[in-house]
Design a protein around this motif. Structure first.
Motif, PDB file in Angstrom:
ATOM      1  N   LEU A 151      63.192   9.503 -56.536  1.00 23.02           N
ATOM      2  CA  LEU A 151      63.862   8.771 -55.238  1.00 23.02           C
ATOM      3  C   LEU A 151      64.422   7.688 -55.646  1.00 23.02           C
ATOM      4  CD1 LEU A 151      60.832   8.894 -52.905  1.00 23.02           C
ATOM      5  CD2 LEU A 151      62.574  10.454 -52.785  1.00 23.02           C
ATOM      6  N   PHE A 152      65.706   7.577 -55.131  1.00 22.89           N
ATOM      7  CA  PHE A 152      66.480   6.112 -55.211  1.00 22.89           C
ATOM      8  C   PHE A 152      66.478   5.334 -54.001  1.00 22.89           C
ATOM      9  CE2 PHE A 152      67.929   8.749 -59.214  1.00 22.89           C
ATOM     10  CZ  PHE A 152      67.586   7.513 -60.139  1.00 22.89           C
ATOM     11  N   ILE A 153      66.380   4.330 -53.798  1.00 20.06           N
ATOM     12  CA  ILE A 153      66.463   3.462 -52.659  1.00 20.06           C
ATOM     13  C   ILE A 153      67.375   2.262 -52.938  1.00 20.06           C
ATOM     14  CG2 ILE A 153      65.055   2.447 -50.809  1.00 20.06           C
ATOM     15  CD1 ILE A 153      62.721   3.926 -52.520  1.00 20.06           C
ATOM     16  N   GLN A 154      68.429   2.177 -52.015  1.00 16.22           N
ATOM     17  CA  GLN A 154      69.353   0.997 -52.231  1.00 16.22           C
ATOM     18  C   GLN A 154      68.516  -0.056 -51.470  1.00 16.22           C
ATOM     19  OE1 GLN A 154      73.042   1.424 -50.093  1.00 16.22           O
ATOM     20  NE2 GLN A 154      73.964  -0.200 -51.281  1.00 16.22           N
ATOM     21  N   LYS A 155      68.734  -1.314 -52.065  1.00 14.91           N
ATOM     22  CA  LYS A 155      67.884  -2.397 -51.492  1.00 14.91           C
ATOM     23  C   LYS A 155      69.035  -3.237 -50.549  1.00 14.91           C
ATOM     24  CE  LYS A 155      65.074  -4.155 -55.158  1.00 14.91           C
ATOM     25  NZ  LYS A 155      64.828  -5.386 -56.209  1.00 14.91           N
ATOM     26  N   THR A 156      68.716  -3.070 -49.356  1.00 12.77           N
ATOM     27  CA  THR A 156      69.386  -3.904 -48.306  1.00 12.77           C
ATOM     28  C   THR A 156      68.478  -4.627 -47.373  1.00 12.77           C
ATOM     29  OG1 THR A 156      69.321  -1.640 -46.927  1.00 12.77           O
ATOM     30  CG2 THR A 156      71.319  -2.242 -48.348  1.00 12.77           C
ATOM     31  N   GLY A 157      67.492  -4.954 -47.807  1.00  7.88           N
ATOM     32  CA  GLY A 157      66.521  -6.091 -47.107  1.00  7.88           C
ATOM     33  C   GLY A 157      65.630  -5.135 -45.885  1.00  7.88           C
ATOM     34  N   GLN A 158      65.680  -3.963 -46.272  1.00  7.25           N
ATOM     35  CA  GLN A 158      64.765  -3.161 -45.432  1.00  7.25           C
ATOM     36  C   GLN A 158      63.467  -2.853 -46.065  1.00  7.25           C
ATOM     37  OE1 GLN A 158      66.892  -1.627 -47.592  1.00  7.25           O
ATOM     38  NE2 GLN A 158      66.517   0.454 -48.081  1.00  7.25           N
ATOM     39  N   ALA A 159      62.485  -2.324 -45.194  1.00  6.58           N
ATOM     40  CA  ALA A 159      61.169  -1.908 -45.641  1.00  6.58           C
ATOM     41  C   ALA A 159      60.975  -0.347 -45.678  1.00  6.58           C
ATOM     42  CB  ALA A 159      60.170  -2.581 -44.897  1.00  6.58           C
ATOM     43  N   ILE A 160      60.333   0.317 -46.540  1.00  5.64           N
ATOM     44  CA  ILE A 160      60.086   1.699 -46.823  1.00  5.64           C
ATOM     45  C   ILE A 160      58.829   2.306 -47.006  1.00  5.64           C
ATOM     46  CG2 ILE A 160      61.123   1.943 -49.067  1.00  5.64           C
ATOM     47  CD1 ILE A 160      62.538   4.412 -48.420  1.00  5.64           C
ATOM     48  N   ASN A 161      58.438   3.095 -46.459  1.00  7.61           N
ATOM     49  CA  ASN A 161      57.118   3.740 -46.778  1.00  7.61           C
ATOM     50  C   ASN A 161      57.412   5.192 -47.293  1.00  7.61           C
ATOM     51  OD1 ASN A 161      55.634   1.295 -46.260  1.00  7.61           O
ATOM     52  ND2 ASN A 161      55.643   2.095 -43.964  1.00  7.61           N
ATOM     53  N   VAL A 162      56.795   5.501 -48.426  1.00  7.72           N
ATOM     54  CA  VAL A 162      56.900   7.051 -48.854  1.00  7.72           C
ATOM     55  C   VAL A 162      55.501   7.419 -48.942  1.00  7.72           C
ATOM     56  CG1 VAL A 162      57.315   8.236 -50.974  1.00  7.72           C
ATOM     57  CG2 VAL A 162      58.910   6.334 -50.447  1.00  7.72           C
ATOM     58  N   ALA A 163      55.507   8.725 -48.330  1.00 10.80           N
ATOM     59  CA  ALA A 163      54.172   9.205 -48.016  1.00 10.80           C
ATOM     60  C   ALA A 163      54.102  10.854 -48.504  1.00 10.80           C
ATOM     61  CB  ALA A 163      53.703   9.133 -46.661  1.00 10.80           C
ATOM     62  N   SER A 164      53.130  11.121 -49.068  1.00 10.31           N
ATOM     63  CA  SER A 164      52.976  12.736 -49.380  1.00 10.31           C
ATOM     64  C   SER A 164      51.404  13.122 -48.800  1.00 10.31           C
ATOM     65  CB  SER A 164      53.269  12.854 -50.912  1.00 10.31           C
ATOM     66  OG  SER A 164      54.566  12.634 -51.347  1.00 10.31           O
ATOM     67  N   ARG A 165      51.440  14.406 -48.476  1.00 10.07           N
ATOM     68  CA  ARG A 165      50.212  14.957 -48.207  1.00 10.07           C
ATOM     69  C   ARG A 165      50.185  16.209 -48.932  1.00 10.07           C
ATOM     70  NH1 ARG A 165      48.963  14.685 -41.857  1.00 10.07           N
ATOM     71  NH2 ARG A 165      47.073  13.620 -42.322  1.00 10.07           N
ATOM     72  N   TRP A 166      48.921  16.363 -49.352  1.00 13.43           N
ATOM     73  CA  TRP A 166      48.424  17.655 -50.031  1.00 13.43           C
ATOM     74  C   TRP A 166      47.203  18.269 -49.998  1.00 13.43           C
ATOM     75  CZ3 TRP A 166      52.472  19.442 -52.762  1.00 13.43           C
ATOM     76  CH2 TRP A 166      53.579  18.500 -53.289  1.00 13.43           C
ATOM     77  N   ILE A 167      46.786  19.339 -49.853  1.00 10.16           N
ATOM     78  CA  ILE A 167      45.485  19.872 -49.814  1.00 10.16           C
ATOM     79  C   ILE A 167      45.155  20.414 -51.500  1.00 10.16           C
ATOM     80  CG2 ILE A 167      44.156  21.740 -49.091  1.00 10.16           C
ATOM     81  CD1 ILE A 167      45.724  22.030 -46.846  1.00 10.16           C
ATOM     82  N   TRP A 168      44.165  19.710 -51.966  1.00  8.08           N
ATOM     83  CA  TRP A 168      43.963  19.907 -53.442  1.00  8.08           C
ATOM     84  C   TRP A 168      42.426  19.500 -53.688  1.00  8.08           C
ATOM     85  CZ3 TRP A 168      47.709  15.682 -55.713  1.00  8.08           C
ATOM     86  CH2 TRP A 168      47.323  14.412 -55.469  1.00  8.08           C
ATOM     87  N   ASP A 169      42.365  19.861 -54.828  1.00  6.51           N
ATOM     88  CA  ASP A 169      41.120  19.575 -55.706  1.00  6.51           C
ATOM     89  C   ASP A 169      40.869  18.307 -55.915  1.00  6.51           C
ATOM     90  OD1 ASP A 169      38.318  19.869 -56.659  1.00  6.51           O
ATOM     91  OD2 ASP A 169      38.932  21.640 -57.888  1.00  6.51           O
ATOM     92  N   VAL A 170      39.919  17.559 -55.626  1.00  7.01           N
ATOM     93  CA  VAL A 170      40.052  16.137 -56.062  1.00  7.01           C
ATOM     94  C   VAL A 170      39.516  15.916 -57.522  1.00  7.01           C
ATOM     95  CG1 VAL A 170      38.945  13.742 -55.349  1.00  7.01           C
ATOM     96  CG2 VAL A 170      39.391  15.316 -53.800  1.00  7.01           C
ATOM     97  N   ALA A 171      38.719  17.152 -57.884  1.00 12.93           N
ATOM     98  CA  ALA A 171      38.105  17.006 -59.390  1.00 12.93           C
ATOM     99  C   ALA A 171      39.190  17.237 -60.368  1.00 12.93           C
ATOM    100  CB  ALA A 171      37.144  18.012 -59.397  1.00 12.93           C
ATOM    101  N   TRP A 172      40.444  17.881 -60.317  1.00 17.38           N
ATOM    102  CA  TRP A 172      41.086  18.180 -61.093  1.00 17.38           C
ATOM    103  C   TRP A 172      42.670  17.945 -60.854  1.00 17.38           C
ATOM    104  CZ3 TRP A 172      37.850  18.847 -64.614  1.00 17.38           C
ATOM    105  CH2 TRP A 172      36.530  19.543 -64.476  1.00 17.38           C
ATOM    106  N   ASP A 173      43.028  18.139 -59.595  1.00 17.25           N
ATOM    107  CA  ASP A 173      44.446  17.670 -59.229  1.00 17.25           C
ATOM    108  C   ASP A 173      44.426  16.150 -59.117  1.00 17.25           C
ATOM    109  OD1 ASP A 173      44.627  20.228 -58.995  1.00 17.25           O
ATOM    110  OD2 ASP A 173      44.464  20.063 -56.784  1.00 17.25           O
ATOM    111  N   SER A 174      45.841  15.734 -59.648  1.00 16.55           N
ATOM    112  CA  SER A 174      46.105  14.396 -59.817  1.00 16.55           C
ATOM    113  C   SER A 174      47.499  14.149 -59.328  1.00 16.55           C
ATOM    114  CB  SER A 174      45.724  13.751 -61.208  1.00 16.55           C
ATOM    115  OG  SER A 174      45.844  12.343 -61.087  1.00 16.55           O
ATOM    116  N   TRP A 175      47.922  12.716 -59.364  1.00 13.86           N
ATOM    117  CA  TRP A 175      49.513  12.350 -59.138  1.00 13.86           C
ATOM    118  C   TRP A 175      49.641  11.092 -59.893  1.00 13.86           C
ATOM    119  CZ3 TRP A 175      51.030   8.344 -56.493  1.00 13.86           C
ATOM    120  CH2 TRP A 175      50.093   7.518 -55.528  1.00 13.86           C
TER     121      TRP A 175
END
Length: 197
Positions: A151-175
């Motif tokens: 993602l490329f986000i231009q700085k113009t004085g704004q706030a931004i939140n980036v969120a992702s949701r996944w269903i995964w196995d906590v033991a083996w999946d990662s990010w």
């Protein structure tokens, strides 16, 4: 056959049986079978009648050599099928820290002198995602599905939140997330590693 009159009584005149005719007035001919060698091209012409192709002659596939060629072609195009290993965990677990340092290195090398430009970043995000994907694949994590988001986000004085949701196995999946920030924009690279059993 006898012709019957209105009252139902038969008269002595013989009449030929009525044969159903097509709307053009001629007798309807029998359609040829596709197994008849001579009729093969005629059937192809009928099927391709409304097409722009014109079939001049097609050799019917009655020869055994053609069947062998098709078997070879199908076997060369087939996907590899591996035996089930019945493994429930990976041989090499995804190491988030080493991947994060590599992704951060790729971002800083490729974006050190780049200014913000909409048209440039649409192509650059795809190139960076491909570079990151090939770098993460070089670590040799088998049976992991890798998802890369840049993602490329231009700085113009704004706030931004980036969120992702996944269903995964906590033991083996990662990010992993890596960020490169300049005066005019912020580049964010996200790598998701999902283990497939």
């Amino acid at each position: 056959m006898e012709k019957r009159t209105r009252g139902g009584k038969a008269s002595g005149t013989l009449v030929a049986p009525v044969v159903p005719q097509s709307p053009t007035g001629s007798r309807r001919e029998r359609r040829p079978s596709m197994f008849e060698k001579e009729a093969y091209t005629q059937i192809l012409k009928e099927r391709l009648r409304e097409s722009s192709h014109d079939v001049l002659y097609v050799e019917p596939p009655f020869d055994d050599s053609i069947a062998e060629i098709s078997k070879e072609w199908k076997s060369s195009m087939a996907k590899f099928r591996f035996a089930n290993t019945y493994r429930m965990e990976p041989q090499k677990k995804f190491q988030a820290h080493s991947v994060e340092t590599k992704v951060q290195q790729i971002l800083t090398e490729n974006l050190k002198d780049v200014k913000y430009d909409d048209t440039l970043f649409s192509h650059l995000s795809l190139e960076l995602a491909d570079l990151i994907l090939s770098a993460v694949k070089d670590f040799g994590y088998q049976r992991y599905k890798l998802i890369i988001k840049v993602l490329f986000i231009q700085k113009t004085g704004q706030a931004i939140n980036v969120a992702s949701r996944w269903i995964w196995d906590v033991a083996w999946d990662s990010w992993v997330a890596a960020k490169h920030e300049t005066e005019t924009y912020v580049a964010l690279a996200l790598v998701f590693a999902l283990y497939c059993e």
